[in-house]
Enzyme design. Structure first.
Site, PDB file in Angstrom:
ATOM      1  CG  HIS A 196      -1.707   4.748   2.973  1.00 35.71           C
ATOM      2  ND1 HIS A 196      -0.559   5.225   3.549  1.00 35.71           N
ATOM      3  CD2 HIS A 196      -1.568   3.387   2.936  1.00 35.71           C
ATOM      4  CE1 HIS A 196       0.260   4.221   3.832  1.00 35.71           C
ATOM      5  NE2 HIS A 196      -0.333   3.090   3.474  1.00 35.71           N
ATOM      6  CG  ASP A 197      -6.320   5.355  -0.478  1.00 34.68           C
ATOM      7  OD1 ASP A 197      -5.256   5.985  -0.590  1.00 34.68           O
ATOM      8  OD2 ASP A 197      -6.565   4.333  -1.137  1.00 34.68           O
ATOM      9  CG  ASN A 200       4.292   2.768   0.048  1.00 39.92           C
ATOM     10  OD1 ASN A 200       4.697   3.128  -1.068  1.00 39.92           O
ATOM     11  ND2 ASN A 200       3.028   2.908   0.411  1.00 39.92           N
ATOM     12  CG  ASP A 244      -5.715   2.127  -6.570  1.00 38.88           C
ATOM     13  OD1 ASP A 244      -6.158   2.839  -5.635  1.00 38.88           O
ATOM     14  OD2 ASP A 244      -4.563   1.639  -6.547  1.00 38.88           O
TER      15      ASP A 244
HETATM   16  C1  BDR Z   1      -1.438   3.899  -1.626  1.00 39.71           C
HETATM   17  O1  BDR Z   1      -1.128   2.707  -2.354  1.00 39.71           O
HETATM   18  C2  BDR Z   1      -2.256   1.860  -2.408  1.00 39.71           C
HETATM   19  O2  BDR Z   1      -1.899   0.534  -2.213  1.00 39.71           O
HETATM   20  C3  BDR Z   1      -3.206   2.348  -1.355  1.00 39.71           C
HETATM   21  O3  BDR Z   1      -4.539   2.097  -1.766  1.00 39.71           O
HETATM   22  C4  BDR Z   1      -2.912   3.826  -1.238  1.00 39.71           C
HETATM   23  O4  BDR Z   1      -3.667   4.579  -2.163  1.00 39.71           O
HETATM   24  C5  BDR Z   1      -0.500   3.998  -0.439  1.00 39.71           C
HETATM   25  O5  BDR Z   1       0.815   4.095  -0.887  1.00 39.71           O
HETATM   26 CA    CA Z   2      -5.541   3.548  -3.317  1.00 34.72          CA
END
Ligand code: BDR
Ligand code: CA
Length: 331
Positions: free
Chosen positions: A253-254, A176, A10
């Protein structure tokens, strides 16, 4: 041996960095990319994905556009955050209005393929049995739908590496979006539940490791991106935007999920049974880990068979070396 990978994204700032890491890793052969609504709507994230591929001279990689709304009821109001007293959409705040930290790239010349991402995924997995590593860095809507439509594909995927979840297995494994939920699972818990209940061999890269302070990108990381190329400028701008919005630290993260396909030694991984809270007023999208001792669970007649491998430790130095070296050499 090179791994054939499909990445479901995304595109968002860290998805873009994850795609670039995959493209610049000889261990991986990116077969195609599928897009899904998440950080922004599916139209915007598809445009961003095409733009990133064009910038990296990788526009030959097919992109299939997927689901624009989750399998779960929308919960848009929980995405609103308050910044300086104003209500702002969380996705736009953390990724910029265009999803790429407001960096301006030319409109893409390429188009997505005609097939819907769900059909494209099923087709690619069926035509490459046991060969595809599926990496998801987005809500699991496309994959959840694909395993509902064709459950047999789950066993035909070599491995599914997902960025998602907060498992409470490290001090950093808290939510989060809500105190207990990570964005990708929270955005579509019903789809996540389909994935965890399927025969997919899933490795979950959650906030437990991606929020570890040892992988936080800070201002000094920008010293690696000083070459005068458009790609360097782009990467530097993405990281810098993320650091500012993250109040001094950006969690990649990704790319961390992508790194699990490149070098498994970066992670400590353990098997667990995970259940997803699909409804919940305060815990939508919680990834609930069965930690009770075997005897305690079976005494109640419950089953404790693991359904996922969860990352519960990360070698931050190893990840940082990989990430910064590979990205700084691009372009
Ligand atoms: C995930 O949420 C998205 O905003 C980031 O791209 C990542 O995949 C982290 O929680
Ligand atoms: Ca993402």
């Amino acid at each position: 041996m090179t791994k054939k990978v499909i990445i479901d994204v995304d595109t968002g700032i860290d998805d873009a960095l994850g795609i670039l890491l995959a493209l610049n890793s000889p261990e991986l052969d990116v077969v195609c990319i599928t897009t899904v609504s998440g950080n922004l709507g599916v139209e915007e994230v598809t445009r961003n994905t095409l733009q990133v591929l064009e910038l990296a001279n990788s526009e030959k990689i097919p992109v299939a556009k997927g689901m624009n709304s989750p399998l779960s009821p929308d919960k848009k109001e929980e995405e609103i955050i308050i910044v300086n007293g104003k209500k702002v959409n969380g996705g736009e705040y953390f990724h910029g209005k265009n999803g790429l930290g407001d960096y301006k790239l030319p409109q893409p010349k390429t188009r997505p393929v005609k097939d819907h991402a769900v059909d494209f995924l099923i087709d690619k997995i069926r035509s490459n049995p046991h060969e595809i590593t599926l990496i998801t860095t987005a809500p699991l809507t496309n994959v959840g739908k694909a395993v509902m439509e064709d459950p047999k594909i789950a066993r035909l995927v070599d491995e599914h590496i997902m960025m998602g979840g907060a498992y409470g297995l490290t001090p950093y494994g808290y939510g989060n979006v809500t105190p207990v939920s990570e964005f990708n699972v929270w955005a579509d818990p019903i789809a996540a539940n389909k994935v965890f209940s399927s025969k997919l061999s899933t490795i979950a890269v959650g906030l437990d490791v991606t929020q570890d302070p040892s992988v936080a990108l800070t201002e000094d990381c920008l010293d690696h991106f000083t070459q005068e190329t458009e790609l360097n400028a782009f990467i530097s701008s993405l990281i810098s935007f993320h650091i500012k919005r993250g109040q001094g630290a950006a969690y990649p993260h990704d790319p961390i999920a992508v790194s699990a396909a490149i070098d498994r030694e970066i992670f400590e991984i353990k098997d667990f049974l995970v259940k997803i809270e699909t409804e919940g007023t305060i815990a939508r999208g919680q990834t609930v880990v069965e930690k009770r001792p075997e005897a305690f669970v079976t005494m109640r007649g419950e089953v404790k068979t693991p359904n996922a491998r969860i990352c519960c430790g990360i070698d931050g130095g190893k990840f940082m070396n990989l990430f910064l070296n590979r990205l700084s050499k691009m372009g």
